[in-house]
Every structure is written in structure tokens, then in C-alpha cells.
Design a protein around this motif. Structure first.
Motif, short mmCIF file in Angstrom:
data_model
loop_
_atom_site.label_atom_id
_atom_site.label_comp_id
_atom_site.label_asym_id
_atom_site.label_seq_id
_atom_site.Cartn_x
_atom_site.Cartn_y
_atom_site.Cartn_z
N UNK A 1 0.83 -1.21 0.00
CA UNK A 1 0.00 0.00 0.00
C UNK A 1 0.86 1.25 0.00
N UNK A 2 1.91 1.23 0.81
CA UNK A 2 2.81 2.38 0.92
C UNK A 2 3.48 2.69 -0.41
N UNK A 3 3.98 1.65 -1.06
CA UNK A 3 4.64 1.84 -2.36
C UNK A 3 3.65 2.27 -3.43
N UNK B 1 10.76 -9.09 2.43
CA UNK B 1 9.65 -8.19 2.74
C UNK B 1 10.08 -7.11 3.72
N UNK B 2 10.77 -7.53 4.77
CA UNK B 2 11.20 -6.57 5.81
C UNK B 2 12.20 -5.57 5.24
N UNK B 3 13.13 -6.05 4.40
CA UNK B 3 14.13 -5.14 3.84
C UNK B 3 13.48 -4.11 2.91
N UNK B 4 12.56 -4.55 2.07
CA UNK B 4 11.87 -3.61 1.19
C UNK B 4 11.04 -2.63 2.02
N UNK B 5 10.43 -3.13 3.09
CA UNK B 5 9.67 -2.25 3.98
C UNK B 5 10.54 -1.19 4.62
N UNK C 1 11.38 1.32 1.97
CA UNK C 1 10.23 2.15 1.61
C UNK C 1 10.03 3.30 2.59
N UNK C 2 10.41 3.07 3.84
CA UNK C 2 10.25 4.11 4.87
C UNK C 2 11.47 5.01 4.99
N UNK D 1 13.51 6.89 -2.43
CA UNK D 1 14.02 7.35 -3.73
C UNK D 1 14.77 6.25 -4.49
N UNK D 2 15.20 5.19 -3.79
CA UNK D 2 15.97 4.14 -4.48
C UNK D 2 15.09 3.27 -5.37
N UNK D 3 13.78 3.29 -5.15
CA UNK D 3 12.90 2.38 -5.88
C UNK D 3 12.85 2.69 -7.38
#
Length: 508
Positions: free
Chosen positions: A151-153, A354-358, A361-362, A366-368
Motif C-alpha cells: 500500500x505504501x509503495x 519483505x522486511x528489507x523492502x519495507x 520504503x520508509x 528514492x531508491x525504488x
């Protein structure tokens, strides 16, 4: 004489009639007695006085009796066999009963105590009775985090749309799979039978999604018509599962899972488990190779900055960890064995992703976008046409750090963006872009960051040449004490005096 003959014939006929009636009555009485002795009442009588050897045959004879509930007989048969310590026969009847009436609480009956510790009973109770474990809670927690990250992404407009779609889909597949594992590990698949194989449709998507994410964010790859072939395995598997599994009723799925369990398989396993595991391993290995090539190209041609390369390297490393752990688990399964800790290890690798991407994301969204962030990042729309290449951007960033960390040009109280641009041998526009995109701060904030850092060191200096506060302000580049105090308090929430007193109280 003739009259005597008539009387004799009549008497003989009467005697024959009496004999026939007596015979019929006797047969009826015998049949009635036999039927009663085979009735469910006699079975219950023998069961209640614990003569199970006599009760079992009678219960079996009444299995097809339309006047008696089949579930009732199967329960009594299961308990009778358990009392005789016939674990295999008891669990076979339990399985038949559960296929008609799924009630896992039946296994808690104290009548099963004689066989409760047997391998046969534990195999069925381990899968049937719901139980919340530490692992199931952890998996559920990670799955919830994963859906929150998706949802955040998805709502983050700073991320390029294509990058957002690919990475969000990648994490959604992971989170959905981990949620499925959470349900399985807590034995709630019978309570919610439509979870049967619910995440299997996406097992061939892990590799393609990450591959195209790395490829598009490294070199702005545009999709071509033939790229659809990467989805063919998923489409074929989804079509098969929809026709063979997903359209089944909940009761049919329960019966299927119980049959799997009776045959020594896991309730949620597919009857084509080995084939699916082999194909998934093949997919993970092939796409692992493709992902490695895409990442290496971006690194070799310096298509990304240092932060973007580190982000992609970590994604690739975690993915390879998952490939290795799942392959090890798959090899065990293919050889006809099962290994819980290897399965948990592969799931832990997926959870780590999942945890690393989370976290990213926080902390550093900008790296995405990867290479898109240089020209189309909505956070800095004014730089979309700057023409600053990734490699030049990285080179100017390193030069900028040298100017501030080594040459300490921030000490000049007349420092401005034009001066920095001149030292970088670039335009004012490019100098501003370097600071904004690599450090996510303005030029003024960037200068203060270095000034306050040195000021903290000077304020806690215990040498004989220790400077007072106003001299510290001048030393790091401020023109007056007021400006210094405001900047210092904005950074530390303390005035320079308060910071100095607090620092001297801390034992060294």
C-alpha cells in the motif's frame, strides 16, 4: 366306513396346518431374534459395557443402515478401536468421520488417550487441531507488514509508475505466500478450506517480477510484445488450478486434504508436488541468472548511483539466499522426505525480503525508481531535463564530499551555491541537483550539517586550547552567535551551552 375316511383325511390336514403354522412362527421368531442381536442397540450395549470386540462387528454391519447416522457409527468405531489400541484402524475411522462431518474437537475426546502418543494419531492430530504457534504469529506479522508496504509503495507518487507496479507486485506475491504459510502452520486450513493451494498460482512470478524490476530501473528498459512469454508458466498454472482446484466446494477441498493426509502427504500439498517443486526451482535458478546479469550490467556501466547499486545488490543477495534455501528444501522433498527447518529457512529468506523492502520504503524511497529518479522523479521535477548522467552524478557527488569532509569549505562564512559549483567545475543547477538527489536536503541544510557536526566536536574538546562558544561559531563558518545557536538547537534540540554541559557529564 366312508365317513371314517373323511374324518381321517380332515384330521390329517389339520395336523399339517398346525405344523406349518408352528414352523412359520418359529422361523419368524428366530429371524426376529437374529435381527435384534445385530441391531445398533446391541452394538451400543456392548460398547457401554466396554466389550469392544463384540461392539465393532455390530457397528460395521450397521454402517449401511439408513436409519442410523453414519457419522455416529464411525465415531463409535474410532473410539472402540482406540480402546483396543488399534491406532491405524482408529485413525482410519477418524478420517472417514471427518470427511462426513468435520469437527476437530472430536480428537480431544479422552477415549483416544490409549493411542494419543502413537505415530498414526499424532500425524492426524498434528494437522487437524488448530494451534497458534510462535512461527504462525511471526509469519502473520510479516504478511501484514508486507501488505502495508504494498500500500505504501502503491501510493508513493515519488516512485516511477513502472517501478512501483513491479516492486509492489513482487512484495504482494511474497506477502500472500507468507500469509498462506501462517494459516497452514496454525492448522487453520480446514477451518478455511478455500485456502487450499491459494498461493500456488504465483510460484513462477518471483523471478520475472524481480528481473524486470532490476532491468527497468537499471537501464530504463521498455517492454516488448514477446516479453509476454515470461507470464506463460503462470497463466498455464493458474488456468489448471482454477479448473481443477479453485472451483471446488469447501467440503470437497476438505475431503481432498484429508485424503492427502491419509496417503502420508501434507494436507496442503498438491498431488503433483514434485513436479511443481522441480519447475519452481528451475524458474528461480534461470531468473536468478538473468537478474545477476542485469545487476552486473548496471554496476559495470555505472547506470545507478552508489545507493541505488547497493539497494539492488541487497535485493539480489536476498533473492539468491531464497533460491538456495528453497532448492535445498526441494531436493529433500523430491527424494520423498520432509524437512521442516529447511522449509522455515526458505520462508525466513522470503520474510527478510519483505522486511528489507519495507525498511527501504520508509527510510529511502528514492531508491525504488533507480535510473528513473534522475530524470523523472516527481520529488525533483525541475531536474527532469538537466542532462546529468548517472555516472557524472556519482562523480560530482564524490567530489562534493571531498570538498566538505576534507577541504572543509563550509568554514568560509561567504560560502554559496555558485562557489560550490565553481569548485565542482559544473553548473549551479547541477550542483543543486547533486545535493538534493543524493542527500535529500537543500544546499543551506547541507552546509549546516557539516558545520554543526564539527561544532559538536569542538564543544566537547577537553584540550588546553578549548574554544569558547562564540569562537566555535566563527571557527565552523557562522558570522554571529545568534545564527549559530538557532542552527545548533534545530539540529540537537539543545543550545550549545546545554549540549556542552550534557557532554561533560557523560563519563569517558
Amino acid at each position: 366306513m366312508g365317513r371314517s375316511i373323511v374324518i381321517w383325511v380332515f384330521s390329517l390336514g389339520t395336523l399339517y396346518g398346525y405344523a406349518h403354522v408352528a414352523s412359520t412362527v418359529e422361523k419368524t421368531r428366530a429371524t426376529s431374534t437374529t435381527s435384534f442381536k445385530d441391531s445398533i442397540k446391541w452394538a451400543d450395549y456392548f460398547y457401554n459395557i466396554q466389550r469392544y470386540n463384540k461392539a465393532i462387528p455390530l457397528y460395521k454391519k450397521n454402517l449401511e443402515n439408513p436409519n442410523v447416522a453414519r457419522t455416529r457409527i464411525l465415531k463409535r468405531l474410532a473410539l472402540s478401536e482406540a480402546a483396543l489400541e488399534n491406532a491405524s484402524k482408529s485413525t482410519a475411522n477418524i478420517n472417514k468421520y471427518l470427511q462426513l462431518e468435520f469437527n476437530p474437537n472430536f480428537l480431544l475426546n479422552e477415549g483416544f488417550d490409549p493411542i494419543r502418543k502413537t505415530r498414526e494419531f499424532q500425524r492426524i492430530s498434528r494437522h487437524i487441531i488448530p494451534k497458534v504457534t510462535t512461527w504462525s504469529i511471526m509469519y502473520l506479522f510479516v504478511a501484514i507488514i508486507g501488505f502495508y508496504i504494498v500500500l505504501l509503495i502503491s501510493l508513493n507518487q515519488q516512485i516511477h509508475p513502472l517501478s512501483r507496479l513491479l516492486i509492489a507486485s513482487f512484495i504482494f506475491i511474497h506477502s500472500f505466500f507468507i500469509l498462506h504459510i501462517s494459516i497452514n502452520s496454525a492448522n487453520y486450513f480446514f477451518e478455511y478450506p478455500h485456502t487450499y493451494l491459494m498461493s500456488t498460482w504465483g510460484i513462477f512470478l518471483y523471478g520475472p517480477l524481480l528481473y524486470f524490476y532490476i532491468k527497468t530501473t537499471s537501464s530504463k528498459y521498455t517492454f516488448k510484445p514477446w516479453d509476454i512469454v515470461h507470464l506463460f508458466p503462470t497463466l498455464l498454472l493458474a488456468a489448471y488450478l482454477f479448473s481443477e482446484v479453485y472451483t471446488m466446494t469447501g467440503h470437497s477441498k476438505i475431503v481432498t486434504m484429508l485424503s492427502r493426509m491419509q496417503n502420508g502427504m501434507g494436507p496442503q500439498d498438491s498431488d503433483r508436488l514434485v513436479i511443481l517443486v522441480l519447475l519452481k526451482i528451475l524458474s528461480l535458478i534461470v531468473y536468478g541468472f538473468f537478474i545477476g546479469k542485469a545487476y552486473s550490467r548496471g554496476k559495470r556501466e555505472r547506470l545507478l548511483d552508489e545507493k541505488g547499486l547497493k539497494w539492488q545488490k541487497n535485493l539480489y543477495t536476498i533473492h539468491i539466499l531464497y533460491v538456495l534455501t528453497y532448492t535445498a528444501y526441494g531436493m529433500v522433498v523430491i527424494n520423498g522426505n520432509s524437512n521442516g527447518w529447511l522449509y522455515d529457512l526458505s520462508t525466513a529468506s522470503m520474510s527478510l525480503m519483505v522486511v528489507y523492502v519495507g525498511y527501504s520504503a520508509n527510510i529511502q524511497p528514492n531508491v525504488f525508481s533507480g535510473v528513473y529518479s534522475y530524470r523523472t522523479n516527481k520529488l525533483f521535477p525541475k531536474y527532469e531535463k538537466s542532462g546529468l548522467t548517472p555516472s557524472l552524478s556519482l562523480e560530482l557527488k564524490e567530489h562534493l564530499i571531498h570538498l566538505f569532509a576534507v577541504e572543509k569549505i563550509y568554514r568560509e562564512n561567504t560560502i554559496n551555491l555558485d562557489m560550490v559549483a565553481q569548485k565542482l567545475d559544473t553548473t549551479r543547477h547541477n550542483a543543486s541537483q547533486i545535493i538534493n538527489e543524493h542527500f535529500q536536503v537543500s544546499f543551506h541544510e547541507f552546509v549546516n550539517m557539516y558545520r554543526i557536526k564539527e561544532a559538536k566536536e569542538l564543544l566537547t574538546d577537553d584540550s588546553p586550547k578549548k574554544l569558547n562558544i562564540i569562537n566555535v561559531a566563527y571557527e565552523v563558518g557562522y558570522n554571529n552567535k545568534v545564527t549559530f545557536n538557532k542552527a545548533f538547537k534545530r539540529d540537537t534540540k539543545l543550545t550549545p551551552t546545554q549540549y556542552q554541559k550534557t557532554a561533560t557529564k557523560i563519563p569517558k
